[in-house]
Write a protein that holds these residues in place. Structure first.
Motif, mmCIF file in Angstrom:
data_model
loop_
_atom_site.group_PDB
_atom_site.id
_atom_site.type_symbol
_atom_site.label_atom_id
_atom_site.label_comp_id
_atom_site.label_asym_id
_atom_site.label_seq_id
_atom_site.Cartn_x
_atom_site.Cartn_y
_atom_site.Cartn_z
ATOM 1 N N CYS A 105 -28.263 -22.791 -7.547
ATOM 2 C CA CYS A 105 -29.691 -22.838 -7.856
ATOM 3 C C CYS A 105 -29.870 -23.454 -9.243
ATOM 4 O O CYS A 105 -29.053 -23.217 -10.141
ATOM 5 N N THR A 106 -30.911 -24.262 -9.426
ATOM 6 C CA THR A 106 -31.163 -24.873 -10.734
ATOM 7 C C THR A 106 -32.055 -23.962 -11.586
ATOM 8 O O THR A 106 -32.731 -23.066 -11.072
ATOM 9 N N GLN A 107 -32.083 -24.218 -12.895
ATOM 10 C CA GLN A 107 -32.968 -23.463 -13.781
ATOM 11 C C GLN A 107 -34.424 -23.652 -13.369
ATOM 12 O O GLN A 107 -35.235 -22.719 -13.433
ATOM 13 N N GLU A 108 -34.758 -24.875 -12.943
ATOM 14 C CA GLU A 108 -36.135 -25.137 -12.504
ATOM 15 C C GLU A 108 -36.492 -24.280 -11.290
ATOM 16 O O GLU A 108 -37.630 -23.785 -11.180
ATOM 17 N N GLU A 109 -35.534 -24.109 -10.386
ATOM 18 C CA GLU A 109 -35.798 -23.279 -9.211
ATOM 19 C C GLU A 109 -35.948 -21.802 -9.591
ATOM 20 O O GLU A 109 -36.776 -21.086 -9.022
ATOM 21 N N SER A 112 -39.350 -21.450 -11.012
ATOM 22 C CA SER A 112 -40.339 -21.510 -9.940
ATOM 23 C C SER A 112 -40.453 -20.168 -9.213
ATOM 24 O O SER A 112 -41.556 -19.715 -8.881
ATOM 25 N N LEU A 113 -39.311 -19.516 -8.980
ATOM 26 C CA LEU A 113 -39.311 -18.194 -8.347
ATOM 27 C C LEU A 113 -40.028 -17.166 -9.230
ATOM 28 O O LEU A 113 -40.806 -16.343 -8.732
ATOM 29 N N ILE A 114 -39.756 -17.227 -10.515
ATOM 30 C CA ILE A 114 -40.393 -16.302 -11.453
ATOM 31 C C ILE A 114 -41.908 -16.448 -11.404
ATOM 32 O O ILE A 114 -42.652 -15.454 -11.378
ATOM 33 N N LEU A 144 -33.176 -14.073 -4.241
ATOM 34 C CA LEU A 144 -33.535 -15.431 -3.834
ATOM 35 C C LEU A 144 -32.861 -16.505 -4.678
ATOM 36 O O LEU A 144 -32.695 -17.634 -4.211
ATOM 37 N N THR A 145 -32.461 -16.184 -5.922
ATOM 38 C CA THR A 145 -31.737 -17.175 -6.720
ATOM 39 C C THR A 145 -30.411 -17.546 -6.074
ATOM 40 O O THR A 145 -29.848 -18.617 -6.362
ATOM 41 N N ARG A 177 -42.349 -17.830 4.417
ATOM 42 C CA ARG A 177 -42.955 -19.113 4.822
ATOM 43 C C ARG A 177 -42.545 -20.234 3.868
ATOM 44 O O ARG A 177 -42.232 -21.340 4.293
ATOM 45 N N GLU A 178 -42.583 -19.926 2.565
ATOM 46 C CA GLU A 178 -42.309 -20.945 1.542
ATOM 47 C C GLU A 178 -40.894 -21.515 1.686
ATOM 48 O O GLU A 178 -40.679 -22.716 1.542
ATOM 49 N N PHE A 179 -39.934 -20.646 1.964
ATOM 50 C CA PHE A 179 -38.533 -21.064 1.996
ATOM 51 C C PHE A 179 -37.967 -21.149 3.413
ATOM 52 O O PHE A 179 -36.774 -21.378 3.569
ATOM 53 N N GLN A 180 -38.827 -20.968 4.428
ATOM 54 C CA GLN A 180 -38.345 -20.925 5.813
ATOM 55 C C GLN A 180 -37.140 -19.986 5.910
ATOM 56 O O GLN A 180 -36.080 -20.325 6.453
ATOM 57 N N LEU A 181 -37.314 -18.800 5.333
ATOM 58 C CA LEU A 181 -36.230 -17.846 5.169
ATOM 59 C C LEU A 181 -36.300 -16.776 6.257
ATOM 60 O O LEU A 181 -37.285 -16.025 6.342
ATOM 61 N N THR A 182 -35.292 -16.735 7.069
ATOM 62 C CA THR A 182 -35.206 -15.701 8.092
ATOM 63 C C THR A 182 -35.111 -14.346 7.404
ATOM 64 O O THR A 182 -34.254 -14.128 6.547
ATOM 65 N N THR A 183 -36.009 -13.430 7.763
ATOM 66 C CA THR A 183 -36.136 -12.156 7.056
ATOM 67 C C THR A 183 -36.092 -11.007 8.054
ATOM 68 O O THR A 183 -36.847 -11.002 9.038
#
Length: 250
Positions: A105-109, A112-114, A144-145, A177-183
């Motif tokens: 994960c990048t610092q920018e990502e 963005s999560l924060i 998520l990071t 929805r944002e990350f298309q993350l199966t939850t």
């Protein structure tokens, strides 16, 4: 995306999971619902790889991960008690796992999560200075990071109430929805399951009682157990459910 095939798990010669088979699509939110002893926690532990199956397979993205170690499965979990480090600030909790694996994960990502989780103003606070909802957001950000393929949530709303509870509901849906993350959400609360999920898995004594959309479960319960378990428990909250799914004639 995630397939369980004839999954069996027993303790002391008693089948806690009895021949479970189902498929979950990428990006779906699925709640696992059932009374105490129905197999919810065992299923969670089997998915994580904390316990071994006695039979069956777990397939993720067409790969058999049944015997894969925890760290190679691509699953990550937010526990009911958040499991945050009390001696670290909110920010240091968020980046704890990422600092050990910075390529994921990048610092920018991370930034963005924060911002997505509205944590910017709380980053320097100690954990005991945060509300329950803020702790839940910190735990979600930390997970998520690491970019899991599947996010597991163990009773994510049980310690929350009122406006905070509704806010975290929306946060979880937004993340999925944002990350298309199966939850996959393990819960004992029917209202929580029905209002948060694309599909609900109802377990009864280790077997699948129904795996369906919330609307179909409300309007077309598959058997008497589902009807009794769901509708009786929802009766006092009936007005809320009716707004979502209409009159069930319950």
């Amino acid at each position: 995306m995630l397939n369980l095939k004839n999954v069996i798990k027993s303790y002391d010669n008693k089948k806690v999971l009895n021949d479970l088979s189902l498929s979950i699509e990428k990006g779906e939110i699925v709640s696992v619902l059932g009374s105490s002893g129905s197999g919810k926690t065992t299923l969670l532990n089997c998915l994580l790889g904390i316990v071994d199956l006695d039979g069956g397979e777990i397939i993720l993205d067409n790969k058999d991960i049944t015997n894969e170690p925890i760290e190679k499965r691509g699953f990550n979990i937010v526990f009911q008690d958040y499991a945050l480090f009390p001696h670290l600030s909110a920010y240091r909790n968020i980046v704890y796992g990422w600092r050990n694996n910075p390529s994921v994960c990048t610092q920018e990502e991370v930034d963005s999560l924060i911002d997505l989780l509205e944590l910017r103003e709380h980053l320097d606070k100690d954990i005991d200075q945060l509300s329950g909802g803020q702790k839940q957001r910190v735990a979600l950000a930390r997970t998520l990071t690491l970019k899991p393929k599947v996010l597991l949530l163990d009773e994510p709303l049980s310690a929350l109430d009122g406006v905070i509870r509704e806010s975290i509901k929306e946060t979880i849906k937004t993340i999925s929805r944002e990350f298309q993350l199966t939850t996959i959400i393990v819960t004992h609360d029917p209202e929580e399951a029905l209002t948060m999920s694309d599909k609900v898995l109802i377990l009864n004594k280790g077997k699948i009682a129904q795996f369906d959309t919330p609307e179909n479960i409300i309007k077309h319960p598959q058997d008497e157990f589902v009807k009794t378990f769901i509708l009786n428990q929802l009766y006092i909250k009936k007005d809320n459910i009716m707004k979502l799914f209409g009159d069930t004639h319950a």
